[in-house]
Design a protein around this motif. Structure first.
Motif, PDB file in Angstrom:
ATOM      1  N   GLU A 108       1.008  -1.203  -0.100  1.00 10.90           N
ATOM      2  CA  GLU A 108      -0.008  -0.052   0.082  1.00 10.90           C
ATOM      3  C   GLU A 108       0.750   1.344  -0.015  1.00 10.90           C
ATOM      4  OE1 GLU A 108      -3.086  -0.321  -0.791  1.00 10.90           O
ATOM      5  OE2 GLU A 108      -3.075  -2.600  -0.533  1.00 10.90           O
ATOM      6  N   HIS A 147       1.737   1.948  -3.689  1.00  7.65           N
ATOM      7  CA  HIS A 147       0.556   2.728  -4.388  1.00  7.65           C
ATOM      8  C   HIS A 147       0.803   4.026  -4.026  1.00  7.65           C
ATOM      9  CE1 HIS A 147      -1.307  -0.852  -6.109  1.00  7.65           C
ATOM     10  NE2 HIS A 147      -1.440  -1.463  -4.741  1.00  7.65           N
ATOM     11  N   GLU A 190      -2.138   5.659 -14.265  1.00  8.71           N
ATOM     12  CA  GLU A 190      -3.241   4.686 -13.482  1.00  8.71           C
ATOM     13  C   GLU A 190      -2.366   3.371 -13.306  1.00  8.71           C
ATOM     14  OE1 GLU A 190      -5.828   5.417 -11.755  1.00  8.71           O
ATOM     15  OE2 GLU A 190      -5.354   7.444 -12.287  1.00  8.71           O
ATOM     16  N   VAL A 191      -1.656   3.116 -14.518  1.00 10.01           N
ATOM     17  CA  VAL A 191      -1.103   1.518 -14.509  1.00 10.01           C
ATOM     18  C   VAL A 191       0.186   1.661 -13.616  1.00 10.01           C
ATOM     19  CG1 VAL A 191       0.142   0.016 -15.776  1.00 10.01           C
ATOM     20  CG2 VAL A 191      -2.138   0.774 -16.838  1.00 10.01           C
ATOM     21  N   LEU A 228      -1.022   1.456 -10.025  1.00 10.80           N
ATOM     22  CA  LEU A 228      -1.641   0.137  -9.710  1.00 10.80           C
ATOM     23  C   LEU A 228      -0.260  -0.947  -9.465  1.00 10.80           C
ATOM     24  CD1 LEU A 228      -4.480  -0.184 -12.194  1.00 10.80           C
ATOM     25  CD2 LEU A 228      -4.668  -0.327  -9.871  1.00 10.80           C
ATOM     26  N   ALA A 235      -1.221  -9.601  -5.580  1.00 11.67           N
ATOM     27  CA  ALA A 235      -1.853  -8.412  -6.314  1.00 11.67           C
ATOM     28  C   ALA A 235      -2.699  -8.471  -7.631  1.00 11.67           C
ATOM     29  CB  ALA A 235      -0.245  -7.793  -6.994  1.00 11.67           C
ATOM     30  N   GLN A 263      -5.788  -8.513  -8.038  1.00 11.68           N
ATOM     31  CA  GLN A 263      -6.830  -7.469  -8.374  1.00 11.68           C
ATOM     32  C   GLN A 263      -5.892  -6.308  -9.035  1.00 11.68           C
ATOM     33  OE1 GLN A 263     -10.312  -7.487  -8.116  1.00 11.68           O
ATOM     34  NE2 GLN A 263     -10.276  -5.849  -9.247  1.00 11.68           N
ATOM     35  N   ASP A 264      -5.145  -5.903  -8.654  1.00 10.76           N
ATOM     36  CA  ASP A 264      -4.312  -4.900  -9.209  1.00 10.76           C
ATOM     37  C   ASP A 264      -3.831  -5.261 -10.481  1.00 10.76           C
ATOM     38  OD1 ASP A 264      -4.215  -3.093  -7.058  1.00 10.76           O
ATOM     39  OD2 ASP A 264      -2.394  -3.814  -6.269  1.00 10.76           O
ATOM     40  N   ASN A 307      -6.863  -5.222 -13.115  1.00 14.95           N
ATOM     41  CA  ASN A 307      -7.057  -3.552 -13.335  1.00 14.95           C
ATOM     42  C   ASN A 307      -6.152  -3.047 -14.478  1.00 14.95           C
ATOM     43  OD1 ASN A 307      -9.305  -3.676 -11.893  1.00 14.95           O
ATOM     44  ND2 ASN A 307      -8.286  -2.671 -10.075  1.00 14.95           N
ATOM     45  N   VAL A 308      -4.616  -3.819 -14.351  1.00 14.23           N
ATOM     46  CA  VAL A 308      -3.825  -3.296 -15.299  1.00 14.23           C
ATOM     47  C   VAL A 308      -3.900  -3.855 -16.568  1.00 14.23           C
ATOM     48  CG1 VAL A 308      -1.233  -3.794 -15.937  1.00 14.23           C
ATOM     49  CG2 VAL A 308      -1.972  -3.014 -13.522  1.00 14.23           C
ATOM     50  N   THR A 355       7.915   1.618 -13.137  1.00 10.88           N
ATOM     51  CA  THR A 355       7.442   1.787 -11.821  1.00 10.88           C
ATOM     52  C   THR A 355       8.966   1.657 -10.867  1.00 10.88           C
ATOM     53  OG1 THR A 355       5.300   1.206 -12.297  1.00 10.88           O
ATOM     54  CG2 THR A 355       5.954   0.953 -10.269  1.00 10.88           C
TER      55      THR A 355
END
Length: 160
Positions: free
Chosen positions: A13, A16, A59-60, A63, A82, A84-85, A88-89, A114
């Motif tokens: 977290e 993020h 956004e990516v 995530l 990860a 769920q992340d 979404n990616v 990242t």
């Protein structure tokens, strides 16, 4: 004493939050209190930021920030944690790339980006400060996350 899963969640977290703050996105709150859906959450404040040049990429990167920070701390990627992340990616990268191989290459490039962002002076220290505060308090405000991020950035600047 927090267990390994709680520590991993705090780093996830915090990752993020740091990526969001580094990219100019304000954080509302960060929590490692589990609920029926997830182990923690980093809430991004909506509508109070200047739009980025590439919204989808931003956004990516946010995530992927959790996965990258957790991997840097633990020494290995925890893909399942990860999931769920990563779903979404994938939803976002499908909008940008055509074939499955192009999507995979784009996601790998953005994960590398990242990781590079977390390597910048002060950013990893900010992850560590936010993770420590999450382990101490379980929930921190966006203002507290910003303060810790700025504190790490100022320290990195003084050390240059």
């Amino acid at each position: 004493m927090p267990d390994l899963h709680e520590i991993a969640t705090a780093y996830h977290e915090a990752g993020h939050a740091v990526v969001a703050l580094a990219l100019g996105r304000p954080v509302q709150r960060v929590s490692v209190e589990p609920n029926h859906l997830r182990l923690g959450v980093c809430e991004i404040r909506k509508g109070t930021f200047r739009p980025s040049k590439d919204w989808l990429e931003t956004e990516v990167l946010i995530l992927l920030g959790g996965l990258a920070a957790e991997a840097r701390h633990a020494g290995d990627y925890h893909w399942d944690a990860a999931s769920q992340d990563l779903r979404n990616v994938r939803m976002l990268t499908k909008q940008r790339a055509g074939s499955a191989s192009q999507i995979d290459r784009l996601e790998r490039r953005l994960l590398d980006k990242t990781e590079h962002l977390l390597d910048r002076p002060g950013h990893w220290e900010a992850v560590e400060l936010i993770a420590a505060e999450l382990l101490r308090c379980a929930v921190i405000s966006g203002r507290a996350a910003r303060h810790l991020f700025d504190q790490a950035a100022a320290r990195a600047e003084r050390e240059r």
